[in-house]
Design a protein around this motif. Structure first.
Motif, mmCIF file in Angstrom:
data_model
loop_
_atom_site.group_PDB
_atom_site.id
_atom_site.type_symbol
_atom_site.label_atom_id
_atom_site.label_comp_id
_atom_site.label_asym_id
_atom_site.label_seq_id
_atom_site.Cartn_x
_atom_site.Cartn_y
_atom_site.Cartn_z
ATOM 1 N N GLY A 100 0.844 -1.186 0.000
ATOM 2 C CA GLY A 100 0.000 0.000 0.000
ATOM 3 C C GLY A 100 0.880 1.236 0.000
ATOM 4 N N VAL A 101 0.507 2.228 -0.758
ATOM 5 C CA VAL A 101 1.345 3.420 -0.893
ATOM 6 C C VAL A 101 1.576 4.133 0.438
ATOM 7 N N PRO A 102 0.549 4.315 1.304
ATOM 8 C CA PRO A 102 0.806 5.016 2.575
ATOM 9 C C PRO A 102 1.864 4.322 3.427
ATOM 10 N N LEU A 103 1.777 2.985 3.552
ATOM 11 C CA LEU A 103 2.770 2.271 4.364
ATOM 12 C C LEU A 103 4.146 2.342 3.715
ATOM 13 N N ALA A 104 4.203 2.196 2.398
ATOM 14 C CA ALA A 104 5.492 2.257 1.709
ATOM 15 C C ALA A 104 6.165 3.609 1.937
ATOM 16 N N ARG A 105 5.390 4.687 1.838
ATOM 17 C CA ARG A 105 5.963 6.019 2.058
ATOM 18 C C ARG A 105 6.403 6.194 3.510
ATOM 19 N N THR A 106 5.634 5.647 4.436
ATOM 20 C CA THR A 106 5.998 5.732 5.853
ATOM 21 C C THR A 106 7.314 5.025 6.117
ATOM 22 N N LEU A 107 7.505 3.871 5.515
ATOM 23 C CA LEU A 107 8.758 3.138 5.691
ATOM 24 C C LEU A 107 9.939 3.923 5.138
ATOM 25 N N MET A 108 9.741 4.581 4.001
ATOM 26 C CA MET A 108 10.823 5.384 3.452
ATOM 27 C C MET A 108 11.134 6.581 4.350
ATOM 28 N N LEU A 109 10.093 7.173 4.944
ATOM 29 C CA LEU A 109 10.308 8.277 5.872
ATOM 30 C C LEU A 109 11.088 7.805 7.097
ATOM 31 N N LEU A 110 10.810 6.584 7.557
ATOM 32 C CA LEU A 110 11.569 6.034 8.686
ATOM 33 C C LEU A 110 13.044 5.859 8.321
#
Length: 288
Positions: A100-110
């Motif tokens: 899912g795009v929201p989780l993928a972006r969150t992981l990259m932010l981490l």
């Protein structure tokens, strides 16, 4: 047939854990290729073997791996529709869909937050803000390469080249070198520039592979702008130019270390060492 421009390409529904999908969008095959390169600054700038085990050096290596994993992940998110119609990259689009795009972006932010923490500790240990600045430069160009509103990869060949040369070459190598010996010398910087340019040429070859999918998705990448023939020609010429700069930088660095002197020639170990290093550089271009 390719879907009409602007159509959202359907994702396949392959099953798999989110951890596997996360690893896939970070492109472990690229990280394996990057890993040997993180030791280049050690051999150019390190003074003793123990320099490679100092905390700032180890932290800089982790930051560089995070930089590349983040860039790969952001690119996978941004290009998920184009990747869905590419036979070689459909698995990447599937991985983004599973996460899912929201989780993928969150992981990259981490990733970015972890890198900031490491860079902050490096800056504290080295009593300098340069590691933080180099990290900010790398993440700006790396994140902006794929993500709107910047999207350097489709803003023309010049911006495409600058984004990749800075985010994948100059900034990471500069950070690694700074951890060993402070601000790189002109010879070291010349080598890094040549290395970055050579590998940008390899990226042009990768762009050529994605030519049909990118054109169908309406992505104005350098391959689409230049045409396939000119892109492949550039993919042959640009690495040669980069290798010439690498050779000049390597020779200059050996002069700085007393292994070669322009007026007196090479030391006993200088010429064999230069030949061995040049052979390794060529091998590194051929093997991938």
């Amino acid at each position: 047939e390719f879907p009409a421009h602007g159509h959202r390409f359907p994702m396949t529904t392959a099953r798999g854990s989110w951890i596997g999908a996360y690893a896939l969008i970070c492109r472990p095959e690229y990280l394996r290729g990057v890993s040997p390169a993180i030791f280049i600054p050690f051999f150019l700038c390190g003074r003793t073997w123990s320099d490679g085990l100092r905390t700032p050096a180890l932290e800089s290596m982790l930051v560089v791996l995070l930089m590349f994993a983040t860039g790969n992940g952001i690119n996978a998110i941004a290009d998920r529709n184009a990747d869905a119609i590419s036979a070689s990259k459909r698995r990447i689009a599937d991985a983004v869909a599973r996460l899912g795009v929201p989780l993928a972006r969150t992981l990259m932010l981490l990733h970015v937050l972890a890198a900031i923490a490491l860079l902050g500790h490096m800056s504290w240990q080295l009593h300098s803000r340069i590691p933080l600045r180099l990290g900010a430069i790398a993440f700006f160009w790396g994140w902006g390469y794929s993500s709107p509103p910047l999207r350097f990869k489709v803003r023309g060949t010049f911006w495409h080249a600058v984004a990749l040369i800075v985010s994948c070459g100059l900034a990471p190598l500069g950070l690694l070198a700074y951890a060993y010996a402070g601000i790189p010398t002109w010879a070291t910087a010349t080598f890094f520039l040549g290395f970055a340019i050579a590998h940008y040429g390899f990226e042009l070859a990768s762009q050529a592979v994605d030519f049909l999918a990118d054109r169908a998705a309406g992505l104005r990448t350098p391959a689409v702008r230049m045409g396939l023939t000119r892109c492949l020609a550039a993919a042959l010429i640009v690495p040669v130019a980069g290798l010439v700069l690498e050779g000049a930088g390597l020779y200059g660095r050996m002069v700085e270390r007393g292994l070669a002197q322009p007026a007196r020639g090479w030391s006993a170990a200088g010429l064999p060492l230069f030949a061995a290093m040049a052979a390794l550089l060529l091998l590194g271009c051929v093997v991938p």
